[in-house]
Design a protein around this motif. Sequence first.
Motif, PDB file in Angstrom:
ATOM      1  N   ILE A 297     -42.633  13.294  10.643  1.00  0.00           N
ATOM      2  CA  ILE A 297     -44.022  12.844  10.642  1.00  0.00           C
ATOM      3  C   ILE A 297     -44.526  12.896   9.207  1.00  0.00           C
ATOM      4  N   ILE A 298     -45.019  11.766   8.698  1.00  0.00           N
ATOM      5  CA  ILE A 298     -45.489  11.676   7.322  1.00  0.00           C
ATOM      6  C   ILE A 298     -46.946  11.217   7.303  1.00  0.00           C
ATOM      7  N   ILE A 299     -47.574  11.386   6.109  1.00  0.00           N
ATOM      8  CA  ILE A 299     -48.985  11.055   5.933  1.00  0.00           C
ATOM      9  C   ILE A 299     -49.110   9.627   5.409  1.00  0.00           C
ATOM     10  N   LYS A 300     -49.978   8.843   6.035  1.00  0.00           N
ATOM     11  CA  LYS A 300     -50.278   7.504   5.559  1.00  0.00           C
ATOM     12  C   LYS A 300     -51.588   7.449   4.786  1.00  0.00           C
ATOM     13  N   LYS A 301     -52.512   8.349   5.081  1.00  0.00           N
ATOM     14  CA  LYS A 301     -53.832   8.377   4.443  1.00  0.00           C
ATOM     15  C   LYS A 301     -54.203   9.823   4.169  1.00  0.00           C
ATOM     16  N   THR A 302     -54.944  10.037   3.099  1.00  0.00           N
ATOM     17  CA  THR A 302     -55.312  11.386   2.689  1.00  0.00           C
ATOM     18  C   THR A 302     -56.078  12.102   3.797  1.00  0.00           C
ATOM     19  N   LEU A 303     -55.692  13.353   4.022  1.00  0.00           N
ATOM     20  CA  LEU A 303     -56.370  14.178   5.027  1.00  0.00           C
ATOM     21  C   LEU A 303     -57.592  14.854   4.408  1.00  0.00           C
ATOM     22  N   ASP A 304     -58.618  15.054   5.228  1.00  0.00           N
ATOM     23  CA  ASP A 304     -59.843  15.715   4.768  1.00  0.00           C
ATOM     24  C   ASP A 304     -60.294  16.680   5.853  1.00  0.00           C
ATOM     25  N   TYR A 305     -60.156  17.925   5.519  1.00  0.00           N
ATOM     26  CA  TYR A 305     -60.524  18.964   6.487  1.00  0.00           C
ATOM     27  C   TYR A 305     -62.003  18.889   6.848  1.00  0.00           C
ATOM     28  N   GLU A 306     -62.829  18.531   5.862  1.00  0.00           N
ATOM     29  CA  GLU A 306     -64.268  18.518   6.097  1.00  0.00           C
ATOM     30  C   GLU A 306     -64.707  17.367   7.002  1.00  0.00           C
ATOM     31  N   SER A 307     -63.918  16.272   7.045  1.00  0.00           N
ATOM     32  CA  SER A 307     -64.310  15.125   7.872  1.00  0.00           C
ATOM     33  C   SER A 307     -63.627  15.124   9.241  1.00  0.00           C
ATOM     34  N   LYS A 308     -62.363  15.525   9.320  1.00  0.00           N
ATOM     35  CA  LYS A 308     -61.663  15.557  10.605  1.00  0.00           C
ATOM     36  C   LYS A 308     -60.557  16.588  10.539  1.00  0.00           C
ATOM     37  N   ARG A 309     -60.489  17.427  11.556  1.00  0.00           N
ATOM     38  CA  ARG A 309     -59.566  18.552  11.518  1.00  0.00           C
ATOM     39  C   ARG A 309     -58.432  18.456  12.538  1.00  0.00           C
ATOM     40  N   ASP A 310     -58.565  17.622  13.591  1.00  0.00           N
ATOM     41  CA  ASP A 310     -57.548  17.558  14.643  1.00  0.00           C
ATOM     42  C   ASP A 310     -57.207  16.103  14.934  1.00  0.00           C
ATOM     43  N   TYR A 311     -55.903  15.860  15.169  1.00  0.00           N
ATOM     44  CA  TYR A 311     -55.396  14.535  15.530  1.00  0.00           C
ATOM     45  C   TYR A 311     -54.422  14.694  16.685  1.00  0.00           C
TER      46      TYR A 311
END
Length: 755
Positions: A297-311
Motif C-alpha cells: 500500500i503506497i501513498i498517492k497524495k499527501t496525508l494531513d492528520y489535521e484534515s483527515k485521520r482515518d481511511y
Amino acid sequence: TFLSLQESKRTFNDGRILQRSKRGWMWNQFFLLEEYTGNDHQYVGKLHTNVDKGDGTVKYVLTGEGAGTLFLIDEKSGDIHATKRLDREEKAMYTLHAKVLNKNTNEELEPDTEFNIKIHDINDNAPKFAREIYFASVPEMSEVGTSVATVTATDADDQTYGNSAKLVYSILQGQPYFSVDSENGTIKTALPGMDREVKENYQVVIQAKDMAGQMGGLSGTTTVSITLSDVNDSPPRFANHSFRVTAVESTEIGGAIGRIKADDPDVGHNAEMEYSIVGGHDTFNIITDQITQEGIIIIKKTLDYESKRDYEFRVEVRNTYLDARFIHGVQFKDYATVKVTVEDVDEPPVFTRNPYIIEVHEDTAAGSFVGVVMARDPDADNKPVKYSIDRHTDLERLFNVDSVNGTITTLKALDREMSKWHNISVVATENSNPRQTTRVPVFIKVLDVNDNAPEFAMSYDTFVCENVKAGQLIQTISAVDTDEPLVGHKFVFSMSGGNPNFTIVDKEDNTANIVTRRGGFSRREMSVYFLPVVISDNDYPIQSSTSTLIVRVCACDSRGNMQSCNPEVLPFSDGLTTGALVAILLCVIILLMIVVLFAALRRQRKKEPLIISKEDVRDNVVSYNDEGGGEEDTQAFDIGTLRNPEVMDANKLRRDIIPEMLFPFRRTSPIKDNTDVRDFINGRLQENDSDPTAPPYDSLATYAYEGSGSLAESLSSLESAATEGDQEYDFLSNWGPQFKKLAEMYIGRSPDRET
C-alpha cells in the motif's frame, strides 16, 4: 551324442541312420547345458569311425576353439568332455575339428571334419534395470490412465530359447495411486483427483520377473520417484479479511505504509497474484511485490492528520494466470478490507505560496517595503514561526525580513541597471523546535525608473574638409540609454547655444546629422572644433545629457577623401611652432645622455696589471693593490693547484670571499707538464680578469711551494738577505733538463751576459 565318420551306413544309439556322402558320415552339432555344477568333467559326446577295429591303432585328435583347454577328447575311445563350467552369456557356440590318425604312423585315416558344440541356455540371469532410481512427474488432477513414465529391464538369457528372458512387470509399491503395464513397463495414474497440495511426491517400486512371471523365475526391481506438478487449481485466499495499517502524515508521496498478503497453495506462476483497490482511491494505491507476492500500500497524495485521520477501502486479489479446466464454479479471487489510521507528526512550517514573485522600483530607498511572506505551522498546536533570509542567497545584504511578520524591506538602494532580478531564500522556523524549518524562494524583480540620461552610442572620429561647402553632412550620430521604458526609446538631439560653423538635424529616428553651416575651414585658424550635443529622452522624469563631439579639420582631395589632419607648421612672430619645440626637446635629451655616459666612463677605474714587470718573475709573488697575509695565508689561494693542476677541483670557489654564482663555472684547461710557472700564473690571471664571477677587488695570492727534499732548496726570495744583484744563476744549468727553462730565464738576464 554320437558322431560317426566315413562309413557307408552309420547307426547311432538312438536308432538314427545317416546316409553316406562323398566325404563321409557326420553329425555336425553337439548340445551342452551351461552352468554344469558336477565334480567330474561333463560328458559332451563321442566320435567313432569304422576304421577303428578296436585294436588300439586308431587315435582321435581334436582341434579348434577350446580344444585341449575347455574340451578334451579320449584319443582311444573318441569321448569328448568339458573341463569346466561354461557360460552361454560369454560364448554360445564353439567350432572344433576332428581328425582320425594312425597311432603308430600319425597317418591321417579320415579327412578333417568340422563340428559345433552349442551351449544350451538355462535361466541363470535375473532381469536388470538401467538405473536404480528413476524420476518422473505428472500434473496433479490428471485423469486415470495418464502415462507417467516407461521403465524397461533387460535379461541376459537367451530370448529365443524357452522363457528365460520373457519378462513380466508388476508394481510392488505405489498402489492404489499408480499402475504398470505388465508387458512394456509403462507407469500410469490409477487414482483420480490426486492433489499436489495434499501429497506431492510418491515412491513407486516396479518389479521385472522372467520365466513369464512363473514360479521360480528370477526378478529385479527399481524405484520410480514421481512428483505431481502444479496446476492452478487453487484460488488465492486472505487468511484475515480485515487489515489495519498505521501511517504518519509526513510520509512522502510514493512511500509504502504497509503490506497485506493472500495465500495460494499453488507454486510458480500459478501462485502469482495481483492486488487492486476496488473502485480505486484518490489517496492510496496498492502494487504487487513480484518476489513475495504481497500487496504494498503506497501513498498517492499527501496525508494531513489535521484534515483527515482515518481511511477505509476494499482490496481485491486474483490470480494472474488461470487454468480453463478449473475456473468453472470457483472464484479465483478474494477480498479484504483495509483501514488506515494517520498519525500526527511535528511538521515544518508551510508557506502560503511557493514561490513568491515581488516587484519593486529601482528608486526605492533603503528601508522601503518590498513585500510580505507568510508561513504557518500545519500542526494542531499552530506554534509561532520566525523568519530569516539565507544570507548565502543575499551576499550583498540588499534585503531584510522581519522575523515576526515576514515583511521584506530593502537595506540598500536598488539599481536595475546593475541587476534586474534578485533571488533570495526566506527560511521559516518553529520557535519551539528550530529543527523544523522550511525555505521558500522569493524572486524580486526590479522595475525600471528613468534615472539614466542617454549618451552617444559610440566614440565618433569626425572630421571636416578644408574645402567643404555649406550644408555638407559630416557625421550621423545615435544614442543609447540603459533604461528600458515601456513604450521604447525616443531621443531628441539639439546643439547647446548657437554655433556659426555647424548645425544638427534631428532625424526623429533616434539619430541626427551634423551639417556644416559654412565652407572654407582652415587648419591654420582652428584645427579642432568641440560641439556640445544635448541628448534628451521622452520618459518621466526627462533625462538629458550633453556629449561633446570633436570635429577635426583635415586636408582632403577633390572627392572629399581625407589626406592629412595634422596642423600646418608655420612660423609665428610671437612663438615657436610645435616642430621646433619637438626638435629642441630631442636635443636636450641627447645632451643629457652624453653627460650620463661621460660620467659613467669617468667612474670606471683603470686596473693595474697583475705583474708590474713582465720580466720580473723570479719570485712566486703576485702583487695586488691590497696586501694579503703573506706566505702563511693559506686561505687566499689553494696551493694544491701548483702541485697538481690537472686534478684541480673544477667547482672549488675562492675561499677569501663569499661565493656568488651569477654565471656557471668555467672549467679551465689543465696545464701540461713542464709548463713555466710564469705562464701558468699569467694564464690564471687572465682567466680571473675575464671571469664575471670574480670579486670586484684585488687580493694577494702567495705561491710558496718548494717541493719535498729539493736539492735546490727554496726558490723564494722571501726571508732572503741577498739582493737580486748578488745572485749567481750559473748553477741552474747543472740541475738537468727540468730546470733548463729556468736557467735560460735567469742566466740570460745576468749583466755580464748582456751585450
